[in-house]
Design an enzyme around this catalytic site. Structure first.
Site, mmCIF file in Angstrom:
data_model
loop_
_atom_site.group_PDB
_atom_site.id
_atom_site.type_symbol
_atom_site.label_atom_id
_atom_site.label_comp_id
_atom_site.label_asym_id
_atom_site.label_seq_id
_atom_site.Cartn_x
_atom_site.Cartn_y
_atom_site.Cartn_z
ATOM 1 N N SER B 14 0.951 -1.075 0.036
ATOM 2 C CA SER B 14 0.188 0.071 -0.083
ATOM 3 C C SER B 14 1.074 1.204 -0.077
ATOM 4 O O SER B 14 1.862 1.251 -0.852
ATOM 5 C CB SER B 14 -0.890 -0.026 1.184
ATOM 6 O OG SER B 14 -1.619 1.148 1.338
ATOM 7 N N HIS B 41 -2.841 -1.158 -3.163
ATOM 8 C CA HIS B 41 -3.547 -0.138 -3.082
ATOM 9 C C HIS B 41 -3.320 1.339 -3.910
ATOM 10 O O HIS B 41 -2.158 1.370 -4.107
ATOM 11 C CB HIS B 41 -3.604 0.225 -1.753
ATOM 12 C CG HIS B 41 -4.366 -0.800 -0.818
ATOM 13 N ND1 HIS B 41 -4.100 -0.772 0.730
ATOM 14 C CD2 HIS B 41 -5.038 -1.871 -1.096
ATOM 15 C CE1 HIS B 41 -4.853 -1.700 0.957
ATOM 16 N NE2 HIS B 41 -5.405 -2.588 0.096
ATOM 17 N N ASP B 134 -5.366 -4.292 5.708
ATOM 18 C CA ASP B 134 -5.426 -5.177 4.839
ATOM 19 C C ASP B 134 -4.195 -5.872 4.106
ATOM 20 O O ASP B 134 -3.168 -5.209 4.033
ATOM 21 C CB ASP B 134 -6.057 -4.234 3.362
ATOM 22 C CG ASP B 134 -6.558 -5.316 2.203
ATOM 23 O OD1 ASP B 134 -7.105 -6.444 2.629
ATOM 24 O OD2 ASP B 134 -6.348 -4.822 1.240
#
Lengths: 282, 190
Positions: B14, B41, B134
């Site tokens: 991310s 992401h 996540d």
């Protein structure tokens, strides 16, 4: 071992669902249906046995299951490049037709239906359009009919997509299409737009369409990804039959056609046109 | 040396991971065989351009796959913006627009978890820097399915939330900085 047992159970559940309801999910892609059913069990706190029992005995519960299986994420002008292409390349070719027939298959909550209406209106051909929008989910259709969405969560993204879809053109006024109420958290499409569309409940897995079925445009975006290849083929085959020669099919940006269909459609940018290949036996 | 006959590599990352992934792709052997799946992401406002950005320095082909596309060698697959990417048992990719997971679509957990189930001990999972939890559960699933796990050393991370969340859940096979990850990959057979 544990996993193969699990697969067996989900498949068996789909057969039970098929047997005691009008819905057939048996050709949905394994993994996605598996996740959706797990989610239902988790959300409702049910084990497989309880799920089966409720499905057999409570018709209302079956509708809940259908709602939960269906994926209803969509947005206004999702993938602006695609809409820009439709605005500049696809719709102008229909400008001189007396009637334009459009079907949104799997329209979910309707944002993309209204995206198209806005483009048609911008090109001043909306009055000639006959628009059908179908979905398996009753709840999604009800929201689509209202044309009403959360404002705060979506407004910024929607305005951005809107602007990008009109790139290279004069961008119309977003607020001439929507009334926004930030306090009530509502963004609502013009009533004459929502009344222009015929929203009808229809399961794509089922063959017959509940309306006249030749179209200039068929939209089916991010629906086929939930189906197995065999079912995808069946549905694309039907779209092919339902399109006028030269008609256009618009799929999701990351959906593609298998080998056989490549000869029945020609790809132009992000959209597919039905070719006139008569030498094919189905 | 542990078993290293992997069939697939999955990478989650991310915030801060773009430069790490870009560095890895630039440094891999040009004949690097194993397919690599990236679940990264994206910033809300930078939806497109990631594949182009990663392609600039990559020695390998970087693509955003279509639904049901087969994973092939010498190729890097990037989860497309706004879709979850799942790896299926038959070595194909499945895309989905299901609800966000941990506020993310693509969700790293979904990609890693599905690959863990499909590839088991033939899977190499790598979790990089990030500001979101996540990915942690997905990495644990890889470990639970006997896959090999590498977590970026939090000390080398721009933002260490993601690797730290993973370390709370399980003990990875390796804790490495990006340079060591690159050496590890280039030393793989094939």
């Amino acid at each position: 071992m544990q996993n193969s047992e699990k697969d067996y159970n989900y498949k068996e559940y789909l057969l039970i669902l098929k047997e005691c309801s009008p819905y057939d999910f048996s050709e949905y892609s394994d993994n996605s249906i598996d996740r959706r059913i797990k989610k239902i069990m988790r959300d409702q706190g049910l084990n497989m046995e309880e799920l089966v029992l409720k499905t057999r005995t409570e018709p209302d519960f079956v509708e809940q299951v259908v709602e939960a299986i269906t994926v209803n994420t969509t947005e206004l002008f999702r993938d602006p490049d695609v809409w820009n292409h439709i605005l500049k390349k696809v719709l102008p070719a229909l400008k001189h037709q007396k009637k334009i027939n459009i079907w949104h298959a799997g329209c979910s909550t309707g944002q993309e239906v209204y995206s198209l209406l806005i483009l048609l209106d911008h090109l001043q051909i909306l009055d000639r359009a006959e628009i059908y929008a179908t979905d398996i989910s009753k709840k999604a259709l009800e929201q689509a009919k209202k044309g009403q969405y959360f404002y705060n969560f979506n407004a910024e993204k929607y305005r951005e997509n809107f602007k990008a879809s009109f790139e290279g053109e004069t961008v119309p006024d977003f607020d001439s299409y929507f009334s926004a109420d930030a306090d009530k958290d509502l963004l609502k499409i013009r009533t004459d737009f929502s009344e222009k569309v015929q929203f009808i409940k229809h399961d794509l897995v089922k063959g017959d369409l509940p309306f006249y079925n030749k179209f200039d445009l068929i939209f089916c975006r991010n629906v086929l990804i939930y189906f197995q290849g065999s079912l995808q083929s069946k549905i694309v085959e039907r779209f092919h039959e339902n399109l006028f020669p030269g008609g256009t099919m618009i799929l999701g940006s990351h959906e593609s056609l298998g080998g056989f269909f490549k000869t029945k459609f020609s790809k132009n940018g992000p959209v597919y046109h039905r070719t006139n290949s008569f030498h094919f036996k189905y | 040396m542990e078993c290293t006959d992997f069939k697939l590599i999955v990478v989650g990352g991310s915030a801060g991971s773009f430069s790490v992934v870009s560095h890895l792709l630039a440094g891999l052997r040009p004949d690097f065989k194993l397919p690599i799946v990236l679940s990264l992401h994206r910033l809300k406002h930078v939806r497109s351009g990631l594949v182009e950005g990663l392609s600039l320095k990559s020695k390998l082909r970087v693509i955003e796959p279509n639904d049901k596309e087969k994973l092939q060698q010498n190729t890097v697959y990037l989860a497309p913006a706004n879709y979850h990417l799942f790896v299926e048992l038959d070595g194909t990719v499945a895309l989905s627009t299901e609800e966000s997971h941990n506020h993310s679509r693509p969700s790293i957990d979904h990609t890693l978890g599905s690959a863990a189930y499909a590839y088991r001990d033939k899977l190499l999972g790598i979790l990089l820097t990030g500001a979101n939890r996540d990915g942690a559960a997905g990495m644990k699933e890889i470990a639970d399915n006997k896959g090999f796990t590498i977590v970026q050393d939090p000390l080398s991370c721009d933002i260490d939330t993601m690797p730290k969340e993973a370390l709370k859940l399980f003990r990875p096979d390796r804790l490495m900085n990006p340079e060591d990850i690159l050496h590890f990959l280039n030393a793989l057979p094939g």
